[in-house]
Design a protein around this motif. Structure first.
Motif, PDB file in Angstrom:
ATOM      1  N   GLY A   2     -52.853  -0.198 -14.715  1.00 27.77           N
ATOM      2  CA  GLY A   2     -53.166   0.822 -13.507  1.00 27.77           C
ATOM      3  C   GLY A   2     -51.688   0.687 -12.677  1.00 27.77           C
ATOM      4  O   GLY A   2     -52.011   1.481 -11.454  1.00 27.77           O
TER       5      GLY A   2
ATOM      6  N   ASN B 285     -54.979  -1.285  -6.267  1.00 28.24           N
ATOM      7  CA  ASN B 285     -54.969  -0.863  -5.117  1.00 28.24           C
ATOM      8  C   ASN B 285     -54.411  -1.700  -3.791  1.00 28.24           C
ATOM      9  O   ASN B 285     -54.240  -3.037  -4.294  1.00 28.24           O
ATOM     10  CB  ASN B 285     -56.101  -0.194  -4.569  1.00 28.24           C
ATOM     11  CG  ASN B 285     -57.360  -0.851  -4.608  1.00 28.24           C
ATOM     12  OD1 ASN B 285     -57.978  -1.471  -5.373  1.00 28.24           O
ATOM     13  ND2 ASN B 285     -57.589  -1.444  -3.377  1.00 28.24           N
TER      14      ASN B 285
ATOM     15  N   TYR C 184     -43.548   3.364 -14.562  1.00 23.77           N
ATOM     16  CA  TYR C 184     -44.868   4.094 -14.378  1.00 23.77           C
ATOM     17  C   TYR C 184     -45.314   5.054 -15.597  1.00 23.77           C
ATOM     18  O   TYR C 184     -44.324   5.594 -16.312  1.00 23.77           O
ATOM     19  CB  TYR C 184     -44.660   5.059 -13.140  1.00 23.77           C
ATOM     20  CG  TYR C 184     -44.719   4.399 -12.034  1.00 23.77           C
ATOM     21  CD1 TYR C 184     -44.704   2.994 -11.733  1.00 23.77           C
ATOM     22  CD2 TYR C 184     -45.299   4.990 -10.747  1.00 23.77           C
ATOM     23  CE1 TYR C 184     -44.925   2.518 -10.292  1.00 23.77           C
ATOM     24  CE2 TYR C 184     -45.368   4.595  -9.483  1.00 23.77           C
ATOM     25  CZ  TYR C 184     -45.390   3.295  -9.315  1.00 23.77           C
ATOM     26  OH  TYR C 184     -45.586   2.527  -8.272  1.00 23.77           O
TER      27      TYR C 184
ATOM     28  N   TYR D 146     -49.116   2.340 -12.001  1.00 22.43           N
ATOM     29  CA  TYR D 146     -48.530   3.622 -11.908  1.00 22.43           C
ATOM     30  C   TYR D 146     -49.634   4.107 -10.893  1.00 22.43           C
ATOM     31  O   TYR D 146     -49.080   5.203 -10.349  1.00 22.43           O
ATOM     32  CB  TYR D 146     -48.195   4.506 -13.112  1.00 22.43           C
ATOM     33  CG  TYR D 146     -49.751   4.837 -13.818  1.00 22.43           C
ATOM     34  CD1 TYR D 146     -50.108   6.205 -13.548  1.00 22.43           C
ATOM     35  CD2 TYR D 146     -50.409   4.116 -14.626  1.00 22.43           C
ATOM     36  CE1 TYR D 146     -51.194   6.794 -14.013  1.00 22.43           C
ATOM     37  CE2 TYR D 146     -51.452   4.507 -15.191  1.00 22.43           C
ATOM     38  CZ  TYR D 146     -52.043   5.831 -14.910  1.00 22.43           C
ATOM     39  OH  TYR D 146     -53.385   6.281 -15.455  1.00 22.43           O
ATOM     40  N   SER D 147     -50.720   3.827 -10.737  1.00 24.59           N
ATOM     41  CA  SER D 147     -51.687   4.650  -9.818  1.00 24.59           C
ATOM     42  C   SER D 147     -51.740   3.598  -8.510  1.00 24.59           C
ATOM     43  O   SER D 147     -52.870   3.909  -7.819  1.00 24.59           O
ATOM     44  CB  SER D 147     -52.992   4.766 -10.621  1.00 24.59           C
ATOM     45  OG  SER D 147     -53.588   3.679 -10.951  1.00 24.59           O
TER      46      SER D 147
ATOM     47  N   SER E 213     -45.431   2.362  -2.948  1.00 26.52           N
ATOM     48  CA  SER E 213     -45.690   2.347  -4.476  1.00 26.52           C
ATOM     49  C   SER E 213     -45.567   0.759  -4.782  1.00 26.52           C
ATOM     50  O   SER E 213     -45.149   0.105  -4.184  1.00 26.52           O
ATOM     51  CB  SER E 213     -44.498   3.245  -4.971  1.00 26.52           C
ATOM     52  OG  SER E 213     -43.169   2.582  -4.592  1.00 26.52           O
TER      53      SER E 213
ATOM     54  N   ARG F 157     -51.307   3.258  -5.468  1.00 29.36           N
ATOM     55  CA  ARG F 157     -50.505   4.124  -4.336  1.00 29.36           C
ATOM     56  C   ARG F 157     -51.359   3.698  -2.990  1.00 29.36           C
ATOM     57  O   ARG F 157     -52.521   3.655  -2.797  1.00 29.36           O
ATOM     58  CB  ARG F 157     -50.866   5.602  -4.729  1.00 29.36           C
ATOM     59  CG  ARG F 157     -50.116   6.432  -3.686  1.00 29.36           C
ATOM     60  CD  ARG F 157     -50.434   7.671  -4.060  1.00 29.36           C
ATOM     61  NE  ARG F 157     -49.814   8.676  -3.369  1.00 29.36           N
ATOM     62  CZ  ARG F 157     -50.766   9.418  -2.319  1.00 29.36           C
ATOM     63  NH1 ARG F 157     -52.024   9.190  -2.395  1.00 29.36           N
ATOM     64  NH2 ARG F 157     -50.235  10.415  -1.507  1.00 29.36           N
TER      65      ARG F 157
ATOM     66  N   ALA G 272     -49.415  11.922  -9.654  1.00 28.43           N
ATOM     67  CA  ALA G 272     -50.117  11.897  -8.500  1.00 28.43           C
ATOM     68  C   ALA G 272     -49.207  11.698  -7.168  1.00 28.43           C
ATOM     69  O   ALA G 272     -49.862  11.416  -6.269  1.00 28.43           O
ATOM     70  CB  ALA G 272     -51.076  10.806  -8.742  1.00 28.43           C
ATOM     71  N   TRP G 273     -47.977  11.272  -7.314  1.00 30.75           N
ATOM     72  CA  TRP G 273     -47.193  10.776  -6.316  1.00 30.75           C
ATOM     73  C   TRP G 273     -46.220  11.995  -5.675  1.00 30.75           C
ATOM     74  O   TRP G 273     -45.418  12.718  -6.226  1.00 30.75           O
ATOM     75  CB  TRP G 273     -46.188   9.874  -6.890  1.00 30.75           C
ATOM     76  CG  TRP G 273     -46.879   8.476  -7.293  1.00 30.75           C
ATOM     77  CD1 TRP G 273     -47.471   8.322  -8.377  1.00 30.75           C
ATOM     78  CD2 TRP G 273     -46.997   7.110  -6.500  1.00 30.75           C
ATOM     79  NE1 TRP G 273     -47.978   7.172  -8.514  1.00 30.75           N
ATOM     80  CE2 TRP G 273     -47.538   6.564  -7.314  1.00 30.75           C
ATOM     81  CE3 TRP G 273     -46.529   6.948  -5.146  1.00 30.75           C
ATOM     82  CZ2 TRP G 273     -47.859   5.242  -6.904  1.00 30.75           C
ATOM     83  CZ3 TRP G 273     -46.796   5.738  -4.932  1.00 30.75           C
ATOM     84  CH2 TRP G 273     -47.703   4.801  -5.706  1.00 30.75           C
TER      85      TRP G 273
END
Ligand code: HEM
Ligand SMILES: [Cu+2]
Ligand SMILES: [Cu+2]
Lengths: 606, 346
Positions: free
Chosen positions: B295, B175, A498, B297-298, B287, B300, A503-504
């Motif tokens: 992306g 996403n 990551y 890491y984002s 996660s 979510r 943001a987590w």
């Protein structure tokens, strides 16, 4: 400076130094190029591997400093980073795309270029002929090729760092479809092509080297050097080579299929993909197939990295405890066990890919089985130092550190090998902690131990001791400070790879810990520069070796002249009369009996 | 330019450090004989190693208790409870081994440092009984851990109960898309060739009657009923992703071209978890655990675990993905679509 310039520069200077010592017994003048560049002398090739490995290690470590800066301080900028990385770190802020490229390159470089080529390449080349009593490798020419294929692989990987679209960025494991489709990431374009070409050359280099090591060990032992008299370093390097020969071709086949999918429209790994706004025509492939092929090498690979360190640690622990290695045969049998099992556990990296749960169970069983030979080795090392007469030389310190790290990292493998635990821990920082301790740092400790121990044989001088001890303690303490807390992050589910966790809700409370880890990383990085400087400076400035056998070792490399020429021994190759661990009273006040000493009347062979 | 200056300064500092270290080594050589020096070094290094051991134990203790409040709360699924138990057993077992082996390592190192008292060390090359002991004991311990592990593994991977809610979750860069089967409890068929980012993000087959009432949440929000088993149908549109459910102690890859599944029973509602963690912002997060691009890491998603009543209320407020006003499917058989393998999802 380019790789090439550095390597040449060093050899250039080395030439003058070596010449002073060699002239007396060297009867033929060799051209500089054939002697130091396209050399077929195994000792020179070993140094080439080592120095190339050191350069790659610096590059790979520097990359980790950059991405640790991002992880530790996600809201700060570091202008220095822009200086090094240019567009990729505009305003001192690392670009996410390049973060992944750095992580990928860091893994590839350290796993393959440093801990495979740099480690086996160095010590297999240096030690096999010297310790079994051979004048050189079975095929010095193939040996030279092995280095130059590695060199070429390195050049191509290095070039890929400067591509407009950046180097490969799909992780060192480069799973398709991510690595197969240009649309999936910038690094999956030309960067990935170069990565595959480079790795294919690397596989060739490994195979050339490995075949040579095996045939040399099997065929070229001196008189009296039976297999069961060989030092454990040789046994370990032997199994390392066997692992490589049997598993690298499978990796290559995986790469070839990937190249086909990327460039020729096949569908080995691709099926039902919608990307870049359109549906691809490929159907019927399996993305998981690649993972099977990759890990069929990937798991043996971790032992390819581990075994040389195990062998050298055994040798160094015994020598510096002035005691025979405990359980010589048990050590060999456990090496056999590890080698065989290493081929039967690969799918423990794939428990959560949706593979059949029953198959998963089989791999759990086999994986935890591998802990048994590992445990045997640890207990044998402990018993080796028990009631010894321990000399805390720098190599001994690293060998002791190696044992500690191997225990710590091996134990976490027991968590990961159990699929019911791995289903939570997979791809978290727990895995990062596990393999960095057991493979990363511990293999590096084996390598450092080996370098400090055989440096006198390589350069006729010692490395500076006070610096070596400082290097040891900073690295040992630092490694635990960096990786121990990562277990906690992993247990808390924090995913690996990551770019930013802020943001987590679940992971952002580790921000301060990440900053702490990053600071330690920087300290440890500079401690490694201390080592590098010590290494190069001591080539010319180190204390000279004055006796043939400075550590009081039993093995054959210490019967050669202090600065052995091509061919190693000046007269006949010595004959071997006993095993390699006869550390005991020789009746003349020495606490060791060299392998070349004939058995005394009435003495039984080991 | 400044790079060169930095490198030059680092180089200079290293050179000075090397010179000092070298001088100190030579000075030491003048003061004492090799033997005396080695003896002194042995003493210092052995002591430092022991100091390292005790400092290390203290640091482990510190690390443990300072991080404890940042760990995950207790498991929010039945399956995770078995995980937590098993983790504890493994941790204690390995912890004991860790402590014993390290204590021996550093104790032996200190106790058996070379001194003048002993001339040669104890010649002890092998002992079959010892080898047998430390082969069988680890083997037995491993067998126990494997037994516990496989029992849990069988439970986790067993077929989902028939009454489980079925929910589909599909990954794409970057996403999660969640789909609920609606009142008929059946998900409509999908075909990746029908995907359209504007009108049909999952490539749902509109001709399949089962798809009419399907609900699609493009914000990656998943609603679950506490105490009710849920079966996730997991897929991917592009590269490999992974549905990571840390609070439930589970994860499963999302692989293009195949369908994977995962089932579990949530036991704690989001509201209860806010109280347990004393964190009003607490949220169950999904996660992505398999590197999927820049992306990653984002990527979510979130999960809301609620009571049946809350869930029903929420469900009633959701509109099906394809508004009922949409023109009825043409009767003509689309031969191309029929020939392509659809992701058979029921
Ligand atoms: C007791 C012995 C060991 C066991 C049971 C074990 C088990 C495992 C398992 C199950 C994984 C997969 C974890 C996951 O991805 O979820 C793993 C990862 C790994 N292990 Fe080990 N391991 C052991 C020893 C070693 C050794 C000796 C090395 C290296 C020398 C090593 C290197 C690695 C590496 C590099 C990875 C991660 C690869 C990646 O995903 O990038 N392990 N180990
Ligand atoms: Cu493995
Ligand atoms: Cu993803």
């Amino acid at each position: 400076m380019s790789n090439e310039a550095i390597v040449h520069g060093v050899h250039d200077a080395h030439a003058t130094h070596a010449d002073e010592h060699h002239h007396a017994h060297e009867h033929h003048e060799q051209h500089f190029f054939s002697k130091y560049v396209f050399s077929m002398d195994h000792k020179i090739i070993a140094k080439q591997f080592l120095i190339t490995g050191i350069i790659w290690a610096i590059i790979g470590a520097l990359m980790s400093v950059f991405f640790r800066l991002q992880l530790g301080f996600p809201d700060k900028t570091f202008p220095i980073m822009e200086k090094f990385l240019g567009e990729w770190a505009k305003g001192g802020k690392l670009d996410p795309e390049f973060y992944y490229a750095l992580v990928t390159m860091h893994g590839t470089i350290l796993v393959f270029f440093v801990l495979t080529a740099g480690l086996s390449g160095t010590f297999a080349n240096l030690l096999i002929p010297l310790q079994i009593g051979a004048r050189d490798m079975a095929s010095p020419f193939m040996n030279m090729l092995s280095y130059w294929f590695f060199f070429l692989a390195g050049v191509i990987m290095f070039i890929s760092l400067f591509l407009q679209t950046g180097p490969a960025s799909g992780g060192w494991t480069t799973y398709p479809p991510l690595s197969a489709l240009k649309e999936a990431s910038l690094g999956s374009g030309t960067g990935m092509d170069l990565w595959l070409v480079s790795m294919a050359l690397f596989v060739v280099s490994s195979l050339l080297g490995g075949l040579n090591y095996v045939s040399t060990i099997l065929n070229m032992r001196t008189k009296g050097m039976t297999m069961t008299r060989m030092p454990l370093t040789i046994w370990a390097l032997f199994f390392t080579a066997v692992l490589g020969i049997l598993s690298f071709p499978v990796l290559l086949s995986g790469f070839v299929l990937l190249i086909f999918d990327r460039s020729f429209g096949t569908s080995f790994y691709l099926s039902e993909i919608f990307i870049g706004g359109k549906a691809l025509p490929n159907v019927g492939g399996s993305a998981i197939l690649y993972q099977h092929l990759f890990w069929f090498l990937g798991h043996p690979e971790v032992y390819i990295i581990m075994l040389p360190g195990m062998g050298m640690a055994s040798e160094i622990l015994s020598t510096n405890s002035r005691k025979p290695i405990f359980g010589y045969f048990a050590m060999i049998i456990s090496l056999v066990g590890i080698t065989v099992l290493a081929f039967l556990v690969w799918a423990h990296h794939m428990f959560v890919t949706g593979m059949s749960p029953f198959l998963g169970s089989i791999f759990v069983l086999l994986t935890l089985l591998i802990a048994v030979p590992s445990a045997v080795k640890v207990f044998n090392w402990l018993t080796t130092i028990w009631r010894g007469n321990i000399r805390f030389t720098p190599p001994m310190m690293f060998a002791l550190g190696f044992v500690s790290l191997f225990i710590s990292g091996g134990l976490t493998g027991i968590f990961l090998g159990n699929s019911a635990l791995d289903i939570h821990l997979h791809d978290t920082y727990f895995v990062i902690a596990h393999f960095h301790i057991v493979m990363g740092v511990s293999a590096f400790f084996g390598m450092f131990a080996g370098i400090y121990h055989w440096y006198p044989k390589m350069f006729g001088r010692f490395m500076n001791k006070p610096l070596a001890y400082i290097h040891f303690f900073i690295t040992f303490i630092g490694a635990y400070l960096i990786f121990w807390p990562m277990h906690y992050e992993g247990i808390a589910g924090m995913p690996r790879r990551y770019y930013d966790y802020s943001a987590w809700e679940s992971f952002k409370n580790f921000t301060s810990l990440n900053a702490f880890i990053s600071v330690v990383v920087i300290v440890v990085f500079f401690a490694q520069l201390l080592f590098v400087f010590n290494f190069f400076a001591s080539i010319w400035k180190g204390r000279k070796v004055t006796t043939q056998n400075p550590w009081g070792s039993t093995t054959l490399e210490w019967t050669t002249p202090i600065n052995p020429g091509h061919g190693n021994w000046e007269g006949d190759i010595p004959e071997v009369h006993r095993w390699s661990y006869d550390y005991r009273d020789d009746g003349h006040g020495n606490d060791f009996i060299p392998q070349t000493t004939p058995l005394r009347p009435g003495e039984e062979a080991h | 330019m400044s790079i060169f200056i930095t490198v030059a300064i680092i180089f200079l500092v290293l050179m000075i450090v090397y010179q000092i270290a070298q001088a100190s080594e030579y000075a030491a050589a003048l003061r004492a004989t090799e033997k005396e020096r080695q003896k002194k070094t042995n003493y210092i290094m052995a002591s430092l190693l022991v100091a390292f051991f005790f400092f290390g134990l203290y640091a482990i203790w510190q690390c443990h208790f300072s991080l404890l409040d940042r760990m995950l709360p207790k498991s929010a699924s039945l399956q995770g409870e078995a995980y937590d138990m098993m983790f504890k057993v493994t941790l204690i077992t390995t912890g004991i081994v860790f402590f014993i082996t390290h204590a021996l390592l550093f104790w032996f190192a200190f106790k058996y440092k070379a001194t003048d008292d002993r001339k040669t060390s104890f010649f002890f090359a092998h002992n079959n009984k010892l080898e047998l002991i430390w082969t069988t004991v680890p083997a037995i311990v491993m067998a126990v851990l494997v037994a516990i592990g496989l029992r849990n593994w069988m439970t986790v991977t067993s077929p989902a109960p028939a009454d489980a809610h079925v929910i589909e979750i599909v990954g794409k860069q970057f996403n999660w898309i969640v789909r609920y089967p609606g009142t008929d409890k059946v998900l409509g068929k999908r075909n990746y060739r029908d995907i359209n980012d504007a009108t049909n993000v999952l490539g749902i087959d509109q001709k399949d009657p089962a798809s009419k009432d399907d609900i699609v949440a493009q914000n990656g929000e998943m609603h679950l009923v506490v105490g009710k088993p849920v079966k996730l149908i997991i897929g991917s549109r592009d590269v490999i992703h992974d549905v990571g459910l840390p609070h439930f102690r589970l994860k499963m890859d999302a692989v293009p071209g195949i369908t994977t599944t995962l089932w579990f029973t949530p036991t704690i509602t989001s509201a209860e978890m806010k109280e347990i963690t004393k964190n009003p912002n607490f949220v169950y997060e999904i996660s992505c655990d398999q590197m999927c691009g820049k992306g990653h890491y984002s990527m979510r998603g979130t999960i809301i675990v609620e009571t049946q009543a809350e869930y029903d209320k929420w469900l009633a407020s959701q509109a099906p993905y394809f508004a009922p006003a949409a023109p009825a499917a043409a009767p003509a058989a689309d031969s191309a679509a029929a020939a392509t393998p659809a992701v058979a999802v029921k």
